[in-house]
Design a protein around this motif. Structure first.
Motif, PDB file in Angstrom:
ATOM      1  N   VAL A  81       0.829  -1.212   0.000  1.00 48.75           N
ATOM      2  CA  VAL A  81       0.000   0.000   0.000  1.00 48.75           C
ATOM      3  C   VAL A  81       0.863   1.261   0.000  1.00 48.75           C
ATOM      4  CG1 VAL A  81      -1.940  -1.148   1.111  1.00 48.75           C
ATOM      5  CG2 VAL A  81      -0.216  -0.037   2.546  1.00 48.75           C
ATOM      6  N   GLY A  82       2.140   1.096  -0.305  1.00 54.69           N
ATOM      7  CA  GLY A  82       3.016   2.247  -0.490  1.00 54.69           C
ATOM      8  C   GLY A  82       3.617   2.822   0.768  1.00 54.69           C
ATOM      9  N   LEU A  83       3.614   2.053   1.865  1.00 54.33           N
ATOM     10  CA  LEU A  83       4.145   2.568   3.130  1.00 54.33           C
ATOM     11  C   LEU A  83       5.543   2.013   3.407  1.00 54.33           C
ATOM     12  CD1 LEU A  83       0.908   2.443   5.315  1.00 54.33           C
ATOM     13  CD2 LEU A  83       1.980   4.439   4.238  1.00 54.33           C
ATOM     14  N   ASN A  84       6.414   2.128   2.412  1.00 59.04           N
ATOM     15  CA  ASN A  84       7.790   1.647   2.575  1.00 59.04           C
ATOM     16  C   ASN A  84       8.517   2.404   3.682  1.00 59.04           C
ATOM     17  OD1 ASN A  84       7.717  -0.258   0.415  1.00 59.04           O
ATOM     18  ND2 ASN A  84       7.910   1.427  -1.039  1.00 59.04           N
ATOM     19  N   ASN A  85       8.218   3.681   3.810  1.00 59.21           N
ATOM     20  CA  ASN A  85       8.876   4.493   4.846  1.00 59.21           C
ATOM     21  C   ASN A  85       8.547   3.983   6.244  1.00 59.21           C
ATOM     22  OD1 ASN A  85      10.047   6.138   2.945  1.00 59.21           O
ATOM     23  ND2 ASN A  85       8.476   7.739   3.071  1.00 59.21           N
ATOM     24  N   LEU A  86       7.309   3.528   6.430  1.00 60.54           N
ATOM     25  CA  LEU A  86       6.922   3.006   7.741  1.00 60.54           C
ATOM     26  C   LEU A  86       7.643   1.697   8.045  1.00 60.54           C
ATOM     27  CD1 LEU A  86       5.279   3.205  10.293  1.00 60.54           C
ATOM     28  CD2 LEU A  86       3.326   2.192   9.086  1.00 60.54           C
ATOM     29  N   VAL A  87       7.820   0.874   7.021  1.00 58.59           N
ATOM     30  CA  VAL A  87       8.561  -0.378   7.198  1.00 58.59           C
ATOM     31  C   VAL A  87       9.996  -0.073   7.607  1.00 58.59           C
ATOM     32  CG1 VAL A  87       9.443  -2.448   6.054  1.00 58.59           C
ATOM     33  CG2 VAL A  87       7.119  -1.672   5.586  1.00 58.59           C
ATOM     34  N   GLN A  88      10.598   0.914   6.961  1.00 59.93           N
ATOM     35  CA  GLN A  88      11.972   1.288   7.308  1.00 59.93           C
ATOM     36  C   GLN A  88      12.052   1.829   8.720  1.00 59.93           C
ATOM     37  OE1 GLN A  88      14.681   0.629   5.611  1.00 59.93           O
ATOM     38  NE2 GLN A  88      15.939   1.547   7.238  1.00 59.93           N
ATOM     39  N   LYS A  89      11.058   2.636   9.110  1.00 60.48           N
ATOM     40  CA  LYS A  89      11.017   3.155  10.470  1.00 60.48           C
ATOM     41  C   LYS A  89      10.879   2.017  11.479  1.00 60.48           C
ATOM     42  CE  LYS A  89      11.414   7.654  10.499  1.00 60.48           C
ATOM     43  NZ  LYS A  89      12.508   8.300  11.277  1.00 60.48           N
ATOM     44  N   GLU A  90      10.027   1.066  11.144  1.00 57.41           N
ATOM     45  CA  GLU A  90       9.834  -0.097  12.030  1.00 57.41           C
ATOM     46  C   GLU A  90      11.167  -0.812  12.274  1.00 57.41           C
ATOM     47  OE1 GLU A  90       9.275  -4.385  10.908  1.00 57.41           O
ATOM     48  OE2 GLU A  90       7.312  -3.484  10.546  1.00 57.41           O
ATOM     49  N   LYS A  91      11.898  -1.050  11.202  1.00 58.36           N
ATOM     50  CA  LYS A  91      13.174  -1.755  11.329  1.00 58.36           C
ATOM     51  C   LYS A  91      14.169  -0.937  12.157  1.00 58.36           C
ATOM     52  CE  LYS A  91      12.742  -4.484   7.101  1.00 58.36           C
ATOM     53  NZ  LYS A  91      13.339  -4.850   5.787  1.00 58.36           N
ATOM     54  N   GLU A  92      14.161   0.371  11.954  1.00 61.58           N
ATOM     55  CA  GLU A  92      15.075   1.230  12.702  1.00 61.58           C
ATOM     56  C   GLU A  92      14.713   1.260  14.185  1.00 61.58           C
ATOM     57  OE1 GLU A  92      15.001   5.023  10.827  1.00 61.58           O
ATOM     58  OE2 GLU A  92      16.059   4.341   9.020  1.00 61.58           O
ATOM     59  N   TYR A  93      13.424   1.303  14.479  1.00 63.81           N
ATOM     60  CA  TYR A  93      12.995   1.319  15.874  1.00 63.81           C
ATOM     61  C   TYR A  93      13.329  -0.006  16.566  1.00 63.81           C
ATOM     62  CZ  TYR A  93      10.341   5.643  15.133  1.00 63.81           C
ATOM     63  OH  TYR A  93       9.967   6.942  14.870  1.00 63.81           O
ATOM     64  N   ILE A  94      13.163  -1.115  15.848  1.00 63.75           N
ATOM     65  CA  ILE A  94      13.507  -2.420  16.428  1.00 63.75           C
ATOM     66  C   ILE A  94      15.017  -2.489  16.684  1.00 63.75           C
ATOM     67  CG2 ILE A  94      13.673  -4.897  15.936  1.00 63.75           C
ATOM     68  CD1 ILE A  94      10.950  -4.678  14.541  1.00 63.75           C
ATOM     69  N   ALA A  95      15.796  -1.961  15.739  1.00 66.70           N
ATOM     70  CA  ALA A  95      17.251  -1.943  15.907  1.00 66.70           C
ATOM     71  C   ALA A  95      17.642  -1.084  17.107  1.00 66.70           C
ATOM     72  CB  ALA A  95      17.923  -1.425  14.644  1.00 66.70           C
ATOM     73  N   SER A  96      16.958   0.026  17.291  1.00 66.33           N
ATOM     74  CA  SER A  96      17.246   0.896  18.436  1.00 66.33           C
ATOM     75  C   SER A  96      16.859   0.213  19.741  1.00 66.33           C
ATOM     76  CB  SER A  96      16.485   2.215  18.297  1.00 66.33           C
ATOM     77  OG  SER A  96      16.933   2.943  17.172  1.00 66.33           O
ATOM     78  N   ALA A  97      15.716  -0.474  19.736  1.00 64.68           N
ATOM     79  CA  ALA A  97      15.263  -1.174  20.940  1.00 64.68           C
ATOM     80  C   ALA A  97      16.218  -2.307  21.315  1.00 64.68           C
ATOM     81  CB  ALA A  97      13.853  -1.725  20.722  1.00 64.68           C
ATOM     82  N   ALA A  98      16.849  -2.922  20.299  1.00 64.62           N
ATOM     83  CA  ALA A  98      17.758  -4.042  20.554  1.00 64.62           C
ATOM     84  C   ALA A  98      18.901  -3.646  21.472  1.00 64.62           C
ATOM     85  CB  ALA A  98      18.307  -4.583  19.235  1.00 64.62           C
ATOM     86  N   ALA A  99      19.358  -2.398  21.338  1.00 65.40           N
ATOM     87  CA  ALA A  99      20.479  -1.940  22.163  1.00 65.40           C
ATOM     88  C   ALA A  99      20.143  -1.963  23.650  1.00 65.40           C
ATOM     89  CB  ALA A  99      20.894  -0.534  21.742  1.00 65.40           C
ATOM     90  N   PHE A 100      18.865  -1.811  23.969  1.00 65.87           N
ATOM     91  CA  PHE A 100      18.444  -1.787  25.370  1.00 65.87           C
ATOM     92  C   PHE A 100      18.299  -3.193  25.962  1.00 65.87           C
ATOM     93  CE2 PHE A 100      17.075   2.289  23.658  1.00 65.87           C
ATOM     94  CZ  PHE A 100      17.493   3.165  24.653  1.00 65.87           C
ATOM     95  N   THR A 101      18.485  -4.216  25.131  1.00 64.67           N
ATOM     96  CA  THR A 101      18.390  -5.599  25.629  1.00 64.67           C
ATOM     97  C   THR A 101      19.750  -6.207  25.927  1.00 64.67           C
ATOM     98  OG1 THR A 101      18.517  -6.683  23.438  1.00 64.67           O
ATOM     99  CG2 THR A 101      16.346  -5.896  24.155  1.00 64.67           C
ATOM    100  N   VAL A 102      20.813  -5.513  25.557  1.00 64.15           N
ATOM    101  CA  VAL A 102      22.166  -6.079  25.683  1.00 64.15           C
ATOM    102  C   VAL A 102      22.512  -6.413  27.127  1.00 64.15           C
ATOM    103  CG1 VAL A 102      24.625  -5.588  25.422  1.00 64.15           C
ATOM    104  CG2 VAL A 102      23.032  -5.014  23.581  1.00 64.15           C
ATOM    105  N   ASP A 103      22.329  -5.456  28.012  1.00 68.72           N
ATOM    106  CA  ASP A 103      22.706  -5.673  29.417  1.00 68.72           C
ATOM    107  C   ASP A 103      21.784  -6.669  30.116  1.00 68.72           C
ATOM    108  OD1 ASP A 103      24.837  -3.949  29.208  1.00 68.72           O
ATOM    109  OD2 ASP A 103      23.718  -2.195  29.924  1.00 68.72           O
ATOM    110  N   ILE A 104      20.600  -6.891  29.546  1.00 72.25           N
ATOM    111  CA  ILE A 104      19.690  -7.893  30.100  1.00 72.25           C
ATOM    112  C   ILE A 104      20.095  -9.294  29.645  1.00 72.25           C
ATOM    113  CG2 ILE A 104      17.283  -8.665  30.184  1.00 72.25           C
ATOM    114  CD1 ILE A 104      16.458  -5.773  29.571  1.00 72.25           C
TER     115      ILE A 104
END
Length: 227
Positions: A81-104
């Motif tokens: 449906v043309g929301l490629n930007n949202l998919v990219q944002k999703e991936k970036e947000y997941i990548a950012s969230a991953a950093a907060f799981t390292v110490d756990i």
């Protein structure tokens, strides 16, 4: 001639049995066990270092391969449906969230490696390539998911990802088809975070296993040299 052939075969079998017992004895020694632990700890460090860097996380194919099919389906729908930007944002947000799981994740994995026994080492030797990671996965996957999923959920909600996906998918039946036929966008609230956490856990084990396989010769050489 036949008697000689049988004799040679019998001797070969005996030799294989002796070699296997010898390797088993080496693997269950303190030296062999230390080598196995060192390789696993190296893979853990490598994986968590990748998780600490957003760009490294996004660029890692082993992590991308761990993306759950449900999240792939959601992304495919968004792209259609043309929301490629949202998919990219999703991936970036997941990548950012991953950093907060390292110490756990780190103490859970390190404690599991340090708890490996001689019996575990024997099982790993018998299991072949990737067996060490498989054992680690069996013992820590559920614990890792339970520990990091709440952190991932909190971060993705903080970033506004879940709300954005719910809004974008409003009026479609993609969530209902993925979540058991229930047509409720609210189901994405916990499930998106769960899928992201699954990707992180499985992606981390993919990296650890790849590191183990890359160092399989080191393991064998170290074990042979400990005789």
């Amino acid at each position: 001639m036949r008697r000689n052939t049988i004799l040679v075969a019998t001797m070969a079998i005996a030799t294989i049995g002796t070699t296997t017992q010898s390797c088993m004895a080496i693997a269950t020694s303190s030296v062999g066990l230390a080598v196995l632990k060192q390789i696993l700890l190296g893979g853990i460090t490598k994986g968590l270092n990748i998780f600490s860097s957003k760009d490294s996380f996004l660029g890692n194919q082993l992590i991308e391969a761990a993306l759950p099919q449900q999240l792939r389906d959601i992304n495919n729908t968004l792209q259609k449906v043309g929301l490629n930007n949202l998919v990219q944002k999703e991936k970036e947000y997941i990548a950012s969230a991953a950093a907060f799981t390292v110490d756990i994740s780190r103490p859970i994995l390190i404690n599991a490696v340090n708890s490996l026994t001689a019996e575990d080492a024997a099982r790993i030797v018998q299991g072949g390539s990737g067996a060490a990671t498989q054992l680690l996965r069996e013992r820590t996957s559920a614990q890792l998911m339970a520990a990091i999923a709440p952190k991932v959920d909190a971060k993705l909600n903080e970033f506004g990802l879940v709300q954005s996906l719910n809004s974008a998918l409003s009026g479609t039946n993609i969530l209902g088809s993925i979540f058991g036929g229930q047509n409720s966008n609210n189901l994405a609230t916990g499930s998106i975070s769960k899928f992201a956490a699954q990707q992180m856990v499985n992606g981390l084990f993919n990296i650890i296993e790849n590191h183990e396989q890359q160092n399989s010769n080191t393991i064998l050489n170290s074990l042979n040299g400990s005789r």
